[in-house]
Design a protein around this motif. Sequence first.
Motif, PDB file in Angstrom:
ATOM      1  N   GLU A  48       0.876  -1.306  -0.275  1.00  0.00           N
ATOM      2  CA  GLU A  48      -0.335   0.125  -0.086  1.00  0.00           C
ATOM      3  C   GLU A  48       0.939   1.285   0.460  1.00  0.00           C
ATOM      4  OE1 GLU A  48      -3.605   1.638   2.831  1.00  0.00           O
ATOM      5  OE2 GLU A  48      -2.526   0.845   3.468  1.00  0.00           O
ATOM      6  N   LEU A  49       2.294   1.041   1.066  1.00  0.00           N
ATOM      7  CA  LEU A  49       2.943   2.641   0.908  1.00  0.00           C
ATOM      8  C   LEU A  49       3.562   2.767  -0.308  1.00  0.00           C
ATOM      9  CD1 LEU A  49       3.822   4.720   2.151  1.00  0.00           C
ATOM     10  CD2 LEU A  49       6.109   3.180   3.198  1.00  0.00           C
ATOM     11  N   ALA A  50       4.088   1.534  -0.751  1.00  0.00           N
ATOM     12  CA  ALA A  50       4.895   1.135  -2.284  1.00  0.00           C
ATOM     13  C   ALA A  50       3.271   2.025  -3.258  1.00  0.00           C
ATOM     14  CB  ALA A  50       5.406   0.465  -3.129  1.00  0.00           C
ATOM     15  N   ALA A 102      -1.745   4.120 -11.621  1.00  0.00           N
ATOM     16  CA  ALA A 102      -0.975   4.345 -10.460  1.00  0.00           C
ATOM     17  C   ALA A 102      -2.588   4.463  -9.346  1.00  0.00           C
ATOM     18  CB  ALA A 102      -0.699   5.296 -10.374  1.00  0.00           C
ATOM     19  N   SER A 103      -3.504   5.034  -9.359  1.00  0.00           N
ATOM     20  CA  SER A 103      -4.389   5.295  -8.828  1.00  0.00           C
ATOM     21  C   SER A 103      -5.256   3.630  -8.542  1.00  0.00           C
ATOM     22  CB  SER A 103      -5.846   6.530  -9.131  1.00  0.00           C
ATOM     23  OG  SER A 103      -6.824   6.326  -8.638  1.00  0.00           O
ATOM     24  N   LEU A 104      -5.746   2.962  -9.690  1.00  0.00           N
ATOM     25  CA  LEU A 104      -5.905   2.212  -9.226  1.00  0.00           C
ATOM     26  C   LEU A 104      -5.002   0.728  -8.331  1.00  0.00           C
ATOM     27  CD1 LEU A 104      -7.452   1.441 -12.975  1.00  0.00           C
ATOM     28  CD2 LEU A 104      -8.684   2.184 -10.859  1.00  0.00           C
ATOM     29  N   GLN A 105      -4.330   0.631  -8.673  1.00  0.00           N
ATOM     30  CA  GLN A 105      -3.743   0.133  -8.227  1.00  0.00           C
ATOM     31  C   GLN A 105      -3.531  -0.050  -6.238  1.00  0.00           C
ATOM     32  OE1 GLN A 105      -1.860  -2.425  -8.985  1.00  0.00           O
ATOM     33  NE2 GLN A 105      -0.738  -3.093  -7.546  1.00  0.00           N
ATOM     34  N   LEU A 106      -3.479   1.678  -5.836  1.00  0.00           N
ATOM     35  CA  LEU A 106      -3.674   2.198  -4.415  1.00  0.00           C
ATOM     36  C   LEU A 106      -5.244   1.202  -4.056  1.00  0.00           C
ATOM     37  CD1 LEU A 106      -2.244   3.239  -2.020  1.00  0.00           C
ATOM     38  CD2 LEU A 106      -3.357   5.647  -2.995  1.00  0.00           C
ATOM     39  N   ARG A 107      -5.562   1.550  -4.845  1.00  0.00           N
ATOM     40  CA  ARG A 107      -7.615   0.902  -4.736  1.00  0.00           C
ATOM     41  C   ARG A 107      -7.045   0.438  -4.410  1.00  0.00           C
ATOM     42  NH1 ARG A 107     -12.321   3.596  -8.180  1.00  0.00           N
ATOM     43  NH2 ARG A 107     -13.165   1.970  -6.682  1.00  0.00           N
ATOM     44  N   ALA A 108      -6.803  -0.862  -5.198  1.00  0.00           N
ATOM     45  CA  ALA A 108      -6.632  -2.435  -4.847  1.00  0.00           C
ATOM     46  C   ALA A 108      -5.540  -2.744  -3.575  1.00  0.00           C
ATOM     47  CB  ALA A 108      -6.416  -3.163  -6.085  1.00  0.00           C
ATOM     48  N   THR A 109      -4.252  -1.442  -3.522  1.00  0.00           N
ATOM     49  CA  THR A 109      -3.700  -2.369  -2.205  1.00  0.00           C
ATOM     50  C   THR A 109      -4.821  -2.050  -1.229  1.00  0.00           C
ATOM     51  OG1 THR A 109      -2.593  -0.273  -2.465  1.00  0.00           O
ATOM     52  CG2 THR A 109      -1.338  -1.973  -3.901  1.00  0.00           C
ATOM     53  N   ARG A 110      -5.262  -1.244  -0.904  1.00  0.00           N
ATOM     54  CA  ARG A 110      -5.878  -0.849   0.100  1.00  0.00           C
ATOM     55  C   ARG A 110      -6.868  -2.079   0.505  1.00  0.00           C
ATOM     56  NH1 ARG A 110      -6.701   5.935  -0.602  1.00  0.00           N
ATOM     57  NH2 ARG A 110      -4.505   6.025   0.006  1.00  0.00           N
ATOM     58  N   SER A 111      -7.751  -2.295  -0.694  1.00  0.00           N
ATOM     59  CA  SER A 111      -8.481  -4.151  -0.634  1.00  0.00           C
ATOM     60  C   SER A 111      -7.951  -4.820   0.314  1.00  0.00           C
ATOM     61  CB  SER A 111      -9.548  -3.849  -1.844  1.00  0.00           C
ATOM     62  OG  SER A 111     -10.010  -2.869  -2.195  1.00  0.00           O
ATOM     63  N   ARG A 112      -6.792  -4.443  -0.164  1.00  0.00           N
ATOM     64  CA  ARG A 112      -5.582  -6.045   0.390  1.00  0.00           C
ATOM     65  C   ARG A 112      -5.730  -6.136   1.591  1.00  0.00           C
ATOM     66  NH1 ARG A 112      -2.458 -10.346  -1.980  1.00  0.00           N
ATOM     67  NH2 ARG A 112      -2.519  -9.725  -4.048  1.00  0.00           N
TER      68      ARG A 112
END
Length: 250
Positions: A48-50, A102-112
């Motif tokens: 998430e941080l990355a 990158a925005s979608l990736q951040l949303r995905a990591t937050r869900s994880r």
Amino acid sequence: MDTVLLVLGSWWWIAPAAAGAGAVGYSALTTNRRRARRLELDAARHEELAAYRALQSARAQVRAAQADVLTEKAQRGSPWLPAPMSEAKRMLQEAKYDEKRASLQLRATRSRVKAMRARYAATGRDAPLPIEQLTARLDAVTARWLEYETDAAKALAFPQMLESRHPLTLAFLKAQREAQWLRPASAREKVTPERFVAYRDAVHAAETAFAAAERDAQRAARGGAPGIRGVSGGGQWPVPSRDSKPPAAQ
């Protein structure tokens, strides 16, 4: 049989890779069972941080590209006149695409992170550790491949699985070898979130590559499609040792 010696050698003589560059700043190393249980959640937080940093970088690139477009318009002298697509505009489009990704990736990591937090809370103390689960998955896919070497009926029915020169079989052998390099010596070894993520992704890649190779071998056996024949193992991959260095990242 050279190929089976490769896999057996990398299976029983594990040469774990060194920890990542970010290991120095990570204080919660897996030195006890509680931290080992939390490793999967810590890895999700690391991702998430990355992803957050990647989004900030992408936004900065968009602002820089917008400035380049305005500069180009000012130099042209007639910003209201239509003009063909310029390099600055193409760069702006690419920057906006990267920002969205990158925005979608951040949303995905937050869900994880949410999912891993719930799993951590629901998992009992006697449950297998995250590292143990990954190791079991890697051992399982390796054992499935070894069946083609040790079972004569399977070897005759699906010879493509023993052809290290076949692209899909070779892809599996490479993925399996990479996962073995990243495999910790034990579940209690000090493992950082960065290394856990790398090991997790490598195990998933090995599973995916094996499934693809197996499907293709079964399809070839049914349809009689010729594979790329050669000596099983090909002697292309030496048995790794603890003193040898892991392969360079692709």
